[in-house]
Design a protein around this motif. Structure first.
Motif, PDB file in Angstrom:
ATOM      1  N   ARG A   1       2.641   1.968  -3.641  1.00 23.60           N
ATOM      2  CA  ARG A   1       1.888   1.968  -4.888  1.00 23.60           C
ATOM      3  C   ARG A   1       1.902   3.287  -5.648  1.00 23.60           C
ATOM      4  NH1 ARG A   1      -4.134   1.220  -2.220  1.00 23.60           N
ATOM      5  NH2 ARG A   1      -3.665   2.467  -0.384  1.00 23.60           N
ATOM      6  N   PHE A   2       1.686   4.413  -4.946  1.00 20.84           N
ATOM      7  CA  PHE A   2       1.556   5.678  -5.682  1.00 20.84           C
ATOM      8  C   PHE A   2       2.905   6.149  -6.199  1.00 20.84           C
ATOM      9  CE2 PHE A   2      -2.125   6.087  -2.658  1.00 20.84           C
ATOM     10  CZ  PHE A   2      -3.048   5.678  -3.595  1.00 20.84           C
TER      11      PHE A   2
ATOM     12  N   ARG B   1     -10.231   5.775  12.789  1.00 21.99           N
ATOM     13  CA  ARG B   1     -10.185   6.838  13.786  1.00 21.99           C
ATOM     14  C   ARG B   1     -11.516   7.597  13.828  1.00 21.99           C
ATOM     15  NH1 ARG B   1      -8.122  11.232  16.406  1.00 21.99           N
ATOM     16  NH2 ARG B   1      -8.746  13.160  15.413  1.00 21.99           N
TER      17      ARG B   1
ATOM     18  N   ILE C   1      -0.935  -0.031   7.283  1.00 29.31           N
ATOM     19  CA  ILE C   1      -0.616   1.395   7.247  1.00 29.31           C
ATOM     20  C   ILE C   1      -0.824   1.936   5.831  1.00 29.31           C
ATOM     21  CG2 ILE C   1       1.119   1.282   9.059  1.00 29.31           C
ATOM     22  CD1 ILE C   1       3.132   1.868   6.615  1.00 29.31           C
ATOM     23  N   GLY C   2      -0.881   3.242   5.753  1.00 28.79           N
ATOM     24  CA  GLY C   2      -0.910   3.892   4.443  1.00 28.79           C
ATOM     25  C   GLY C   2      -2.201   3.692   3.687  1.00 28.79           C
ATOM     26  N   THR C   3      -3.291   3.414   4.387  1.00 27.73           N
ATOM     27  CA  THR C   3      -4.552   3.216   3.688  1.00 27.73           C
ATOM     28  C   THR C   3      -5.598   4.155   4.275  1.00 27.73           C
ATOM     29  OG1 THR C   3      -5.225   1.558   5.278  1.00 27.73           O
ATOM     30  CG2 THR C   3      -4.072   0.775   3.341  1.00 27.73           C
ATOM     31  N   THR C   4      -6.712   4.307   3.557  1.00 26.33           N
ATOM     32  CA  THR C   4      -7.801   5.109   4.085  1.00 26.33           C
ATOM     33  C   THR C   4      -8.365   4.455   5.341  1.00 26.33           C
ATOM     34  OG1 THR C   4      -9.127   3.965   2.459  1.00 26.33           O
ATOM     35  CG2 THR C   4      -8.593   6.248   1.991  1.00 26.33           C
TER      36      THR C   4
ATOM     37  N   MET D   1       2.084   8.196   2.904  1.00 22.23           N
ATOM     38  CA  MET D   1       0.968   7.735   2.104  1.00 22.23           C
ATOM     39  C   MET D   1      -0.191   8.713   2.126  1.00 22.23           C
ATOM     40  SD  MET D   1       1.519   5.430   0.388  1.00 22.23           S
ATOM     41  CE  MET D   1      -0.058   5.903  -0.255  1.00 22.23           C
TER      42      MET D   1
ATOM     43  N   GLU E   1      -6.933   3.425   8.027  1.00 17.71           N
ATOM     44  CA  GLU E   1      -6.425   4.017   9.262  1.00 17.71           C
ATOM     45  C   GLU E   1      -7.235   5.266   9.647  1.00 17.71           C
ATOM     46  OE1 GLU E   1      -2.152   4.232   8.317  1.00 17.71           O
ATOM     47  OE2 GLU E   1      -1.829   4.140  10.471  1.00 17.71           O
ATOM     48  N   LEU E   2      -7.578   6.057   8.619  1.00 24.42           N
ATOM     49  CA  LEU E   2      -8.309   7.307   8.871  1.00 24.42           C
ATOM     50  C   LEU E   2      -9.768   7.025   9.234  1.00 24.42           C
ATOM     51  CD1 LEU E   2      -6.950   9.458   5.905  1.00 24.42           C
ATOM     52  CD2 LEU E   2      -5.887   8.967   8.097  1.00 24.42           C
TER      53      LEU E   2
ATOM     54  N   ALA F   1       0.844  -1.199   0.000  1.00 22.51           N
ATOM     55  CA  ALA F   1       0.000   0.000   0.000  1.00 22.51           C
ATOM     56  C   ALA F   1       0.879   1.249   0.000  1.00 22.51           C
ATOM     57  CB  ALA F   1      -0.909  -0.012   1.221  1.00 22.51           C
ATOM     58  N   LYS F   2       1.989   1.160   0.673  1.00 28.41           N
ATOM     59  CA  LYS F   2       2.875   2.307   0.822  1.00 28.41           C
ATOM     60  C   LYS F   2       3.603   2.648  -0.477  1.00 28.41           C
ATOM     61  CE  LYS F   2       7.072   3.042   3.344  1.00 28.41           C
ATOM     62  NZ  LYS F   2       7.952   2.425   4.335  1.00 28.41           N
TER      63      LYS F   2
ATOM     64  N   ALA G   1      -0.822  -1.119  13.442  1.00 29.55           N
ATOM     65  CA  ALA G   1      -0.761  -0.986  11.990  1.00 29.55           C
ATOM     66  C   ALA G   1       0.513  -1.602  11.424  1.00 29.55           C
ATOM     67  CB  ALA G   1      -0.841   0.491  11.602  1.00 29.55           C
TER      68      ALA G   1
ATOM     69  N   SER H   1      -4.656  13.162  11.418  1.00 25.19           N
ATOM     70  CA  SER H   1      -5.883  12.360  11.379  1.00 25.19           C
ATOM     71  C   SER H   1      -5.669  10.843  11.354  1.00 25.19           C
ATOM     72  CB  SER H   1      -6.830  12.792  10.248  1.00 25.19           C
ATOM     73  OG  SER H   1      -6.232  12.693   9.001  1.00 25.19           O
TER      74      SER H   1
END
Lengths: 346, 381
Positions: A95-96, A169, A160-163, B342, A165-166, A92-93, A183, B48
């Motif tokens: 990829r972009f 929360r 980690i590094g994914t939506t 990320m 995690e957000l 995930a980390k 994570a 966040s």
């Protein structure tokens, strides 16, 4: 005599320059990514490190999954062979960065389309090939059947590094529950840690939960809770700045979905050329000039349907028949109660 | 003549500038064409995302800069504990390696050969997942030392609850200062008059008595909060209260310590063996006891050989701590070069900051160790 020779040569030179100019603009119309892909002879595609149903390699290194099929469709369209794809497994980390740095040309890796990703970091999302949402998995023995039973002090394993995690929360904060996020960088370690009992719950996209459950030491001991806490439209991504390539990937995906809508399958595609319906004929390259704008021939869409199949075939082959998510849910055509709706090819 | 000397240096400088210039331009151009902007403004944005384990106050509503600080402190914590433990273990194993006792000697050799020849990442995975599988669930955890629990979710110990902690801390610092000056004084007395004080006992006395006094007259009060089992669901438990140390930290510290100690042990052995036999015999012949021989003659000389390669091991340990990302210990790489990168997509800025941070930590360790090395170096008189 020499005078004429001189004039003739200058005329030839001028024509040559003009011709060179026109071919240059023709080539410029084609995209740089398309040109490079055709030169190399394969599509460079970024996929996951192994998510059954979406992108997963078998022991022989053959990739399958609905995300994989998007790349195969593009390969069928631009190279004429759905197997001419080079798959790069990415975390995930990574990829972009892999996409923006030009290591791959399509990222088809269960990636959520969000505003900040689309607008901020040099990427363009071309569509949605799977409508998903984040959910929770727990051990059956815990007796938890709904997220409303979560209590303060719960620990949640995730990537980690994914939506994810957000969203996690947002979810726990809105419920006023204190939690411990654990994570990991790779999905395999998340599964291993949750399976060992490090966490009370495992949270990620529901499709991911369903797929990873098959990897647990005893899948039957775990359940996915019914609540969905976020919208996760997953789709292929390309680099910003190559509009033609973007269109090719978008319409390769659209072709698969629209083909299902009109009942065109890999088996009957050839016979559909003589169909009465002009929309069907356009989808199999028998009417109109549907490939010209991309710099492709007219049968690019026929090849996609013949070699990869329509969206329904891809879903059945990869997700339904493997027992991951037999029910298509929102990933059903709009005509059948789902939300799959693509603009018409015409 | 002068030009001949300067020219190669100028050319080298020019070459370096050009290379850097080229890479910067190239990166800039590529970022421009892909619509990526460069800047550090994102550090002030709300992070966040939450972090499992933090030494300072943190939650997702704070900034990326704060998240960076959390990651940095976690990296420093695991490096610090790792350096201390691996030095102690390394010294013991290094001496054991020279033991005339066959069993001790061979056990130490086996330990060194075993742990230094297996890749560190593998060892981290082993300690984490093997330990996770072996540890009991919270509800089955036996009591250790009457008040702690070692479970799959971490080690739960009583947490100190202080009253007037600052008074206690100040007294502790005062005690340390007094001990420092006392030792200086004792050394001077010994050099001038040959008078010897029981330095260690007196120092220990000051260190214990002064802070203890604050409990009686300074209003300092210490109580403990004990971890208590809490039921989350039918078969799901956790501990509340007390102090929770995540298993990720324990596994990482264990792996880093066991791995790095092997190299330090070899340095220690080399240092001791590097001192000539004659030194030991001469020291013994003037009537020093074996422990005095080791303390006053062998070690001061051996340290000169031990320190420089051990500095390298400290640097390695610090850098190796970045493997934490594999087992979810929220260090600098996982939190900042992972999640934060990320979420923001600022790859160049974040990798740059992370690199600069590791460089700074490494240089600081180097500087300290070089200073220490100079201090203990033999001064020719």
């Amino acid at each position: 005599m020499f005078k004429y020779v001189k004039q003739l040569t200058s005329l030839v030179a001028m024509v040559a320059v003009l011709f060179a100019f026109t071919t240059e603009t023709m080539a410029a119309k084609k995209s740089k990514t398309l040109k490079n892909t055709q030169k190399k002879g394969f599509v460079r595609c970024g996929v996951s490190q192994g998510l059954p149903g979406f992108s997963n390699a078998d022991a022989a290194g053959n990739w399958t999954g609905v995300d994989v099929d998007v790349c195969r469709a593009v390969a069928a369209a631009v190279l004429g062979d759905a197997n001419k794809v080079k798959f790069t497994p990415l975390s995930a980390k990574e990829r972009f960065t892999a996409l923006t740095s030009g290591e791959i040309d399509i990222l088809s890796r269960n990636t959520t389309w969000t505003l900040s990703r689309d607008a901020d970091i040099g990427l363009t999302f071309v569509g949605v090939n799977f409508y998903d949402g984040q959910g929770f998995m727990v051990r059956k023995s815990s007796g938890i059947t709904s997220t409303s039973q979560f209590k303060n002090g719960i620990s949640a394993c995730t990537n980690i590094g994914t939506t994810t995690e957000l969203n996690m929360r947002d979810f726990f904060n809105s419920k006023g529950i204190s939690y411990t996020p654990v994570a990991f960088e790779k999905a395999d370690e998340v599964v291993a840690a949750y399976d060992a009992g490090r966490c009370d719950t495992y949270t990620t996209d529901k499709s991911g939960l369903a797929a990873q459950r098959t990897k647990m030491s005893n899948p039957d001991e775990h359940i996915v809770l019914p609540e969905t806490i976020s919208k996760e439209p997953l789709g292929p991504v390309v680099r910003q700045g190559d509009a033609v390539w973007e269109d090719i990937v978008r319409w390769s995906l659209n072709t698969m979905i629209e083909a299902e809508e009109y009942g065109i399958t890999s088996a009957n595609a050839d016979s559909m050329k003589t169909s009465e319906n002009p929309q069907v004929k356009r989808l199999v390259g028998a009417e109109g000039e549907m490939g010209a704008a991309f710099g492709l021939d007219n049968e690019w869409n026929l090849r996609i349907i013949k070699q990869v199949g329509n969206y329904g075939e891809s879903y059945k082959r990869n997700i339904a028949d493997t027992g991951i998510l037999p029910d298509r849910g929102p990933n059903q055509l709009w005509t059948k109660g789902g939300i799959l709706y693509v603009p018409p090819s015409r | 003549m002068k030009l001949k000397k300067i020219l190669p240096q100028l050319l080298t400088l020019l070459f370096i500038v050009l290379i850097f210039g080229f890479f910067t331009m190239n990166a800039q151009e590529n970022m421009d064409t892909r619509g990526i902007e460069f800047g550090f403004g994102f550090l002030k944005q709300e992070a966040s995302f939450d972090i499992q384990f933090s030494l300072i106050d943190y939650d997702g509503s704070m900034s990326y800069a704060r998240a960076y600080l959390v990651g940095l402190l976690n990296t420093l914590l695991v490096s610090f504990i790792g350096i201390i433990l691996s030095t102690l273990l390394g010294a013991v194993i290094g001496v054991a390696r020279l033991s005339p006792n066959y069993l001790i000697n061979k056990t130490a050799s086996f330990y060194i050969e075993f742990f230094r020849n297996i890749p560190l990442l593998l060892q981290i995975f082993f300690w984490y997942f093997a330990a996770l599988r072996a540890l009991p669930m919270p509800e089955d955890a036996p009591l250790i030392f009457g008040s702690s629990f070692m479970t799959i979710k971490g080690l739960y110990t009583p947490a100190p609850v202080w009253n007037n902690f600052d008074i206690f801390l100040i007294t502790l610092i005062i005690a340390l200062v007094i001990i420092f000056f006392f030792n200086k004084f004792a050394k001077k007395k010994q050099e001038e008059e040959g008078k010897q004080y029981p330095k260690f006992l007196i120092s220990l006395g000051i260190f214990v008595i002064l802070p203890a006094l604050t409990f009686i007259i300074g209003g300092v009060d210490l109580s403990w909060s004990f971890p208590e089992l809490k039921q989350l669901a039918l078969t799901s438990f956790t501990y509340e209260g007390g102090m929770g140390i995540p298993p990720e930290l324990i596994a990482l510290t264990l792996a880093l310590t066991l791995y790095t100690a092997t190299f330090i042990a070899e340095n220690v052995r080399a240092g001791i063996q590097g001192i000539g036999k004659g030194q030991k015999e001469a020291a013994a012949s003037i009537g020093l006891t074996p422990s005095q021989v080791l303390k006053l003659v062998i070690m001061p000389q051996a340290l000169r050989i031990i320190i420089p390669p051990t500095t390298n091991q400290y640097l390695n340990l610090t850098k190796n701590s970045s493997l934490a990302a594999a087992i979810a210990y929220p260090d600098l790489v996982l939190v900042f070069a992972g999640t934060a990168m990320m979420q923001t997509g600022r790859a160049i800025e974040i990798v740059g900051i992370t690199m600069a941070t590791y460089l700074t930590i490494s240089l600081a360790i180097s500087l300290f160790m070089n200073w220490y090395n100079k201090r203990i170096a033999i001064k020719e008189k």
